[in-house]
Enzyme design. Structure first.
Site, PDB file in Angstrom:
ATOM      1  N   ALA A  75       0.836  -1.200   0.000  1.00 54.58           N
ATOM      2  CA  ALA A  75       0.000   0.000   0.000  1.00 54.58           C
ATOM      3  C   ALA A  75       0.873   1.252   0.000  1.00 54.58           C
ATOM      4  O   ALA A  75       0.612   2.217  -0.720  1.00 54.58           O
ATOM      5  CB  ALA A  75      -0.923  -0.013   1.211  1.00 54.58           C
ATOM      6  N   LEU A 124       9.847 -29.903   6.722  1.00 49.09           N
ATOM      7  CA  LEU A 124       9.651 -30.516   8.036  1.00 49.09           C
ATOM      8  C   LEU A 124       8.230 -30.281   8.523  1.00 49.09           C
ATOM      9  O   LEU A 124       7.689 -29.192   8.354  1.00 49.09           O
ATOM     10  CB  LEU A 124      10.611 -29.878   9.041  1.00 49.09           C
ATOM     11  CG  LEU A 124      12.082 -30.273   8.924  1.00 49.09           C
ATOM     12  CD1 LEU A 124      12.942 -29.344   9.758  1.00 49.09           C
ATOM     13  CD2 LEU A 124      12.263 -31.718   9.390  1.00 49.09           C
ATOM     14  N   LYS A 159      17.086 -25.911  15.640  1.00 51.82           N
ATOM     15  CA  LYS A 159      16.624 -25.604  14.286  1.00 51.82           C
ATOM     16  C   LYS A 159      17.108 -24.193  13.961  1.00 51.82           C
ATOM     17  O   LYS A 159      16.595 -23.197  14.482  1.00 51.82           O
ATOM     18  CB  LYS A 159      15.101 -25.686  14.199  1.00 51.82           C
ATOM     19  CG  LYS A 159      14.587 -25.414  12.801  1.00 51.82           C
ATOM     20  CD  LYS A 159      13.150 -25.845  12.639  1.00 51.82           C
ATOM     21  CE  LYS A 159      12.699 -25.688  11.206  1.00 51.82           C
ATOM     22  NZ  LYS A 159      12.774 -24.291  10.728  1.00 51.82           N
ATOM     23  N   LYS A 331      15.094 -36.239  14.878  1.00 51.67           N
ATOM     24  CA  LYS A 331      15.193 -37.187  13.762  1.00 51.67           C
ATOM     25  C   LYS A 331      15.409 -38.577  14.323  1.00 51.67           C
ATOM     26  O   LYS A 331      16.212 -38.756  15.248  1.00 51.67           O
ATOM     27  CB  LYS A 331      16.376 -36.818  12.853  1.00 51.67           C
ATOM     28  CG  LYS A 331      16.186 -35.497  12.161  1.00 51.67           C
ATOM     29  CD  LYS A 331      17.395 -35.048  11.372  1.00 51.67           C
ATOM     30  CE  LYS A 331      17.156 -33.616  10.897  1.00 51.67           C
ATOM     31  NZ  LYS A 331      18.348 -33.025  10.264  1.00 51.67           N
ATOM     32  N   LYS A 355       8.673 -26.390  17.490  1.00 57.35           N
ATOM     33  CA  LYS A 355       8.907 -24.945  17.524  1.00 57.35           C
ATOM     34  C   LYS A 355       8.915 -24.394  18.947  1.00 57.35           C
ATOM     35  O   LYS A 355       8.280 -24.937  19.838  1.00 57.35           O
ATOM     36  CB  LYS A 355       7.810 -24.239  16.724  1.00 57.35           C
ATOM     37  CG  LYS A 355       7.818 -24.558  15.244  1.00 57.35           C
ATOM     38  CD  LYS A 355       9.104 -24.100  14.604  1.00 57.35           C
ATOM     39  CE  LYS A 355       9.061 -24.040  13.104  1.00 57.35           C
ATOM     40  NZ  LYS A 355       8.226 -22.989  12.562  1.00 57.35           N
ATOM     41  N   CYS A 463     -17.546  -6.383  -4.220  1.00 62.88           N
ATOM     42  CA  CYS A 463     -18.486  -6.409  -5.346  1.00 62.88           C
ATOM     43  C   CYS A 463     -19.928  -6.244  -4.896  1.00 62.88           C
ATOM     44  O   CYS A 463     -20.830  -6.187  -5.724  1.00 62.88           O
ATOM     45  CB  CYS A 463     -18.337  -7.718  -6.134  1.00 62.88           C
ATOM     46  SG  CYS A 463     -18.945  -9.168  -5.268  1.00 62.88           S
TER      47      CYS A 463
HETATM   48  O1  D41 Z   1      18.543 -26.409  11.501  1.00 60.06           O
HETATM   49  C1  D41 Z   1      17.714 -26.507  10.637  1.00 60.06           C
HETATM   50  N1  D41 Z   1      17.126 -25.423  10.147  1.00 60.06           N
HETATM   51  C2  D41 Z   1      17.339 -27.836  10.091  1.00 60.06           C
HETATM   52  C3  D41 Z   1      16.497 -27.902   9.001  1.00 60.06           C
HETATM   53  C4  D41 Z   1      17.833 -29.030  10.636  1.00 60.06           C
HETATM   54  N2  D41 Z   1      18.647 -29.010  11.701  1.00 60.06           N
HETATM   55  N3  D41 Z   1      17.486 -30.220  10.106  1.00 60.06           N
HETATM   56  C5  D41 Z   1      16.672 -30.302   9.032  1.00 60.06           C
HETATM   57  N4  D41 Z   1      16.390 -31.509   8.517  1.00 60.06           N
HETATM   58  C6  D41 Z   1      15.598 -31.610   7.463  1.00 60.06           C
HETATM   59  C7  D41 Z   1      15.292 -32.967   6.899  1.00 60.06           C
HETATM   60  C8  D41 Z   1      14.903 -33.911   7.987  1.00 60.06           C
HETATM   61  C9  D41 Z   1      14.189 -32.913   5.904  1.00 60.06           C
HETATM   62  C10 D41 Z   1      16.529 -33.499   6.231  1.00 60.06           C
HETATM   63  C11 D41 Z   1      16.136 -29.122   8.445  1.00 60.06           C
HETATM   64  C12 D41 Z   1      15.300 -29.301   7.339  1.00 60.06           C
HETATM   65  N5  D41 Z   1      15.041 -30.556   6.860  1.00 60.06           N
HETATM   66  C13 D41 Z   1      14.631 -28.210   6.641  1.00 60.06           C
HETATM   67  N6  D41 Z   1      14.841 -26.931   6.777  1.00 60.06           N
HETATM   68  C14 D41 Z   1      13.997 -26.267   5.987  1.00 60.06           C
HETATM   69  C15 D41 Z   1      13.231 -27.127   5.317  1.00 60.06           C
HETATM   70  C16 D41 Z   1      13.633 -28.378   5.722  1.00 60.06           C
END
Ligand code: D41
Length: 742
Positions: A75, A124, A159, A331, A355, A463
């Site tokens: 905008a 993920l 992550k 994992k 998260k 509309c």
């Molecule tokens: O640290 C991360 N952002 C992270 C992302 C991680 N430690 N492990 C990840 N493992 C995967 C898989 C299991 C699919 C191999 C990931 C991601 N994927 C991921 N990050 C963004 C999309 C997928």
């Protein structure tokens, strides 16, 4: 933390709505622009303002086209352009060569070559609570038919909030680096990756072919220093370390990347000529040995309690890590079990992102705007007094739907203790990761006397058609269909979006502009654009932001997309309930457009609510297609206007049939299989995944199209129906020997 970026919570409003929005209230970005009415400007004032506007628009274009950090809301951008145009209209002789109407299009972000990932980069699944994690583990046990007391270990690692990168080494040399892109195709950033110190150029003792995957990120300290340098040099600053990392990696000039302090953690791998180990832990240790940084907080957890403890530990250390993380990834440690679990459409069954809780802030709700989406849904958007939430300025947030505003859920039960939300209220804004900010709570003690409950419109603000709520639907929808400009524009935007036609150079903004000028009113118009304006190329060239080259590129990009895979086409139609996954299922099932179209036509001939016959049964036999999706699909094909629009489109396309997923070598490739009864050697889910991996289609119910029924003990009506139809039926042992697993 440096800010100055507006995170638009809701997707930008359709053009005509936007225009009204900025006329109604001035964007915060615009406040500094204290505007003299154009007809009161003198020449010196106009000259100065045009100069300022040219710079502001050029900066916004740059930020937008590079995609990494839109600096102002749509905008505000429109307002800048409108102001510029108004001043130029009055002082034509002052129009600048570098102004928005004189410039040829900003360099599009097309500079990178595309690279196809040899193995898809997966996403993920997310978890937000302890019970989500427990469900994840229980689901894995069920899938693998493991007892509750059988050991099952998981790794837990932070992550990283950066961007994924895939590195390919051949004979120990880095030969290729690609961003994630859409998971299948990414951008070639090899030259850029070579400048990152954490990424070795040469490794010793590695398998002949090794693809290492991980996250590129920037530390807090490096981010702050970079922004300070940028600010001093008058360059652009970044909203957060993630944007800074993305913007730094995606530089056409790799020497710019080299000067940026990027880092890397390895967390996974793609194609390998030899395994890295038997477990996730071993594989990470091997990557570390080879010289890749691996996150030191990675833990091996023998059970769910240990996973949650690792999560709590990592969250507790979050503030002192020196880089952004937004959760913990679990994992399954055993790679053989990972292989058995396999993947759903885009996410592995063996991994989960847990998260961290979202970040919160309080601010004032200034207005509630209604946006009309692609399916006619009326979505209330909170216009907020801008507030910083976790380093990003938020000025819009979602309010979900009318019940949410009124303080009740879809069943009428109170939420927020039944507190409603009113314009003028003091509200709590919540943001989790990349999720759209939302209004979470309201402070009644600060409510002004005389405030009124919000009245949700019963007419479409775009509309004027009735906006109705079907029983059981939580949203109110405009009934205008294709006559509603907002729906039409949103559908076009969906049509050109990345997972749909993905036409380079034709994004949301261009679609809006073409719509506004009446050049594109429905998808088919995109493919006749050149024909209609080929001679009018001049016209396109004269438009703001378009030059000869960008116009030619656009026509080439459109032309390239005439050949389109069936699944993308089905998804692009924007039919309610038909997302990417469903589109792929349908494409696989029908194989090609003619079969799909014939089936839809046959079903659409039946009266509403009286669908039946072999085509209807066949549609419902697709595993993953339920009655709601099927009804929505058929409703589209039944609507004469929709149907005509689809026909006009398809006549201009070359729709690619869906390739059979796997080599025909498998005895079940291309066959439709139904599992029924109890399986003893593997769970139903694993059996289904195995069958699909071998190229079979797994259906939920038996029909004349079923090739094979695998019946375990307790099989009931489905086995009976198979017998009636004369469909071949085998038991679990027969199944295992058929697929060579007996
Ligand atoms: O640290 C991360 N952002 C992270 C992302 C991680 N430690 N492990 C990840 N493992 C995967 C898989 C299991 C699919 C191999 C990931 C991601 N994927 C991921 N990050 C963004 C999309 C997928």
């Amino acid at each position: 933390m440096p800010v100055g970026v507006t995170l638009d919570a809701a997707p930008p409003a359709p053009y005509h709505l936007r225009k009204k929005a900025w006329q109604r209230r001035r964007e915060p970005d615009m406040a500094a622009t204290a505007q003299t009415p154009v007809d009161e400007l003198d020449e010196a004032g106009a000259r100065a303002e045009l100069e300022r506007l040219a710079a502001a628009i050029a900066a916004a274009d740059e930020a937008y086209h590079r995609r990494d950090a839109p600096e102002i809301s749509d905008a505000a951008y429109d307002a800048l352009k409108a102001r510029n145009a108004a001043i130029e209209a009055r002082f034509a002789h002052l129009a600048r060569a570098d102004g928005p109407s004189g410039r040829v299009g900003a360099a599009p972000a097309e500079g990178f070559g595309k690279l196809r990932h040899a193995q898809r980069m997966l996403s993920l699944d997310n978890a937000f609570s302890d019970s989500d994690v427990a469900d994840f583990v229980a689901g894995i046990r069920r899938f693998l038919s493991l007892d509750a007391d059988a050991p099952l270990a998981f790794t837990a690692e932070p992550k990283i909030d950066g961007l994924s990168l895939s590195l390919r080494y051949e004979a120990g040399r880095l030969v290729q680096a690609a961003t994630r892109g859409d998971g299948t195709t990414g951008e070639d950033v090899t030259a850029n990756a070579r400048t990152i110190r954490d990424i070795p150029a040469v490794i010793e003792g590695a398998p002949e072919v090794l693809e290492v995957r991980g996250e590129v990120y920037m530390s807090h300290a490096d981010f702050a220093a970079l922004n300070a340098r940028q600010a001093e040099a008058g360059g652009k600053t970044f909203a957060n370390p993630r944007n800074a990392a993305a913007g730094s990696l995606r530089q056409l000039d790799a020497s710019v990347t080299a000067a940026r302090p990027l880092r890397f953690f390895a967390y996974s791998w793609g194609t390998l000529s030899a395994p890295l180990g038997a477990t996730q832990t071993e594989a990470l240790a091997r990557l570390s040995q080879l010289g890749f940084p691996v996150n030191p907080l990675t833990r091996l957890c023998p059970d769910t309690a240990a996973m949650l403890a690792a999560w709590a530990e990592i969250e507790q250390r979050r503030a002192t890590l020196g880089y952004d993380i937004d959760g913990v990834v679990y994992k399954l440690d055993d790679l053989a079990l990972q292989a058995r679990l396999g993947v759903r459409s885009t996410t592995p069954r063996w991994a989960l992102a847990h998260k961290f809780p979202a970040e919160l802030a309080w601010t004032r709700l200034e207005a509630i705007d209604i946006q009309v989406g692609r399916t006619g849904a009326l979505s209330p958007v909170a216009r907020l007094q801008p507030v910083t939430v976790g380093g990003v300025v938020v000025s819009n947030a979602t309010l979900h739907n009318e019940d949410y505003i009124a303080g009740r859920d879809s069943r009428g039960a109170p939420i927020r203790d039944g507190k409603d939300i009113r314009v003028g209220d003091w509200v709590q804004v919540y943001r989790a990761g990349d999720v759209i900010p939302k209004v979470a709570d309201v402070d009644l003690s600060k409510r002004k006397d005389g405030s009124q409950p919000y009245e949700f419109p019963s007419k479409c603000p775009e509309c004027g058609s009735d906006a109705v709520r079907e029983p059981g639907d939580s949203v109110r929808r405009c009934t205008g269909g294709l006559i509603c400009p907002a729906q039409a524009v949103e559908r076009l935007k969906h049509f050109v979006s990345r997972a749909a036609f993905d036409i380079e150079g034709l994004g949301a903004r261009q679609v809006e502009a073409f719509w506004r000028d009446g050049w594109i009113r429905e998808p088919a118009d995109i493919f006749t654009l050149e024909e209609r304006f080929g001679s009018g190329l001049q016209q396109l060239k004269n438009r703001e932001g378009w030059g000869e080259k960008s116009a030619a590129n656009l026509f080439a990009a459109i032309s390239e997309r005439r050949r389109i895979p069936l699944a993308r086409l089905i998804f692009a139609l924007g039919i309610r309930h038909v997302g990417e996954v469903a589109a792929r299922l349908l494409a696989r099932h029908y194989g090609g457009w003619p079969a799909f179209e014939a089936a839809m036509t046959a079903i659409a001939e039946a009266p509403v609510g009286a669908e039946s016959g072999p085509e209807w049964d066949d549609l419902l036999s697709v595993d993953g297609v339920g009655p709601v999706l099927a009804a929505s699909l058929v409703a589209t094909f039944r609507n004469p206007a929709e149907r005509a629009s689809i026909d006009r489109l398809v006549a201009l396309l070359d729709v690619q049939p869906e390739a059979a997923p796997v080599a025909a070598a498998s005895p079940v490739a291309g066959k439709t299989i139904v599992f029924t009864g109890t399986l003893e050697r593997m769970s139903r889910a694993e059996a289904k995944a195995r069958a699909e991996a071998l190229g079979a289609k797994v259906a939920g119910s038996v029909s004349a199209k079923t090739d094979l029924v695998v019946a375990g003990p307790g099989a009931g009506s489905k086995a009976k129906k198979a017998a009636e139809l004369g469909v071949r039926t085998i038991d679990e042992d027969g199944w295992l020997s058929l697929i060579g697993a007996g």
